[in-house]
Design an enzyme around this catalytic site. Structure first.
Site, PDB file in Angstrom:
ATOM      1  N   ASP A  89       0.962  -1.065  -0.011  1.00 27.22           N
ATOM      2  CA  ASP A  89      -0.009  -0.114   0.132  1.00 27.22           C
ATOM      3  C   ASP A  89       0.889   1.206   0.053  1.00 27.22           C
ATOM      4  OD1 ASP A  89      -2.227   1.687   0.022  1.00 27.22           O
ATOM      5  OD2 ASP A  89      -3.068   0.744   1.933  1.00 27.22           O
ATOM      6  N   ALA A  91       1.336   5.512   1.139  1.00 27.42           N
ATOM      7  CA  ALA A  91       0.855   6.500   2.379  1.00 27.42           C
ATOM      8  C   ALA A  91       1.009   7.970   1.716  1.00 27.42           C
ATOM      9  CB  ALA A  91       1.925   6.324   3.419  1.00 27.42           C
ATOM     10  N   GLU A 111      -8.146  -0.338   3.935  1.00 21.42           N
ATOM     11  CA  GLU A 111      -6.668  -0.448   4.028  1.00 21.42           C
ATOM     12  C   GLU A 111      -6.176  -0.861   5.652  1.00 21.42           C
ATOM     13  OE1 GLU A 111      -5.425   2.690   0.497  1.00 21.42           O
ATOM     14  OE2 GLU A 111      -5.813   3.607   2.565  1.00 21.42           O
TER      15      GLU A 111
END
Length: 229
Positions: A89, A91, A111
């Site tokens: 993922d 950020a 998430e």
């Protein structure tokens, strides 16, 4: 040095994505995040699947699921999973101590579930996302609509300046049918304390402070991959 040039940023996102995707092994259940950086990783993962990599995945958003399926990646129902082997993922901000702000894309609740299930939660970023202290990026907060005003007021009581998220003059609705308040707390001295305080608010489904949920951050800075863990 952080680069602001979009081409440079995209090159860094791609480099971080390629480095993370190399960690995925045959038989893994892979958690897929949402956002521009993760899109690079999903495309790279799709290439590996075409080359014979055997994986299944869980998606953090409808658009991630659609992209993954279009690339031949099998998607599992997130709600039925007890464990994810590795997740990838992005950020919006991170610190060297692995505290994050996420949710700029509006998928923060799913998430966070994926990160919580992951044995190895990998965050990939370009160099612009590293900060000494979180808070230049607002904290996204997903709120159940009937609790909107209450949550908004509680955020204000915690020192946050909240704004209802809109896109092209339309109220932004999450994949879960909820609203997002983008809350400006200024630079955050104690992210764990703020996260704990937000967790106490009834009607707040999830906030974008990710504390103790990340195994490592793989940041591309120019041609270098720098790992924080």
């Amino acid at each position: 040095m952080a680069f602001t040039d979009k081409n440079q940023q995209d090159a860094e996102k791609l480099a971080a994505a390629k480095a993370a995707v190399k960690l995925v092994k045959d038989g893994d259940v892979v958690g897929l995040g949402t956002g521009s950086t993760t899109t690079f990783a999903i495309i790279e993962l799709g290439k590996r699947v075409k080359e014979g990599l055997q994986i299944k995945a869980a998606a953090s958003s409808i658009r991630t699921e659609e992209l993954a399926k279009s690339l031949g990646i099998e998607i599992l129902d997130l709600g039925h999973l007890s464990q994810i082997d590795i997740s990838i993922d992005g950020a919006d901000e991170f610190t060297a101590s692995l505290d994050l702000i996420k949710g700029g894309g509006g998928a923060l609740f799913r998430e966070k579930i994926i990160a919580s299930l992951s044995k190895n939660a990998i965050i990939i970023t370009d160099a612009s996302k590293k900060v000494k202290k979180l808070g230049a990026f607002t904290v996204p907060i997903e709120v159940i609509p009937l609790a909107y005003q209450y949550v908004f007021d509680q955020i204000n009581n915690l020192g946050g300046n909240g704004i209802l998220r809109t896109i092209e003059n339309q109220t932004f609705i999450t994949d879960n049918g909820n609203l997002i308040i983008d809350a400006d707390f200024g630079l955050i001295d104690n992210p764990a304390k703020l996260a704990s305080d937000l967790n106490q608010i009834n009607g707040l489904l999830a906030h974008g402070l990710f504390i103790n949920l990340t195994s490592k951050v793989m940041m591309s800075d120019g041609t270098d991959i720098i790992i924080f863990e």
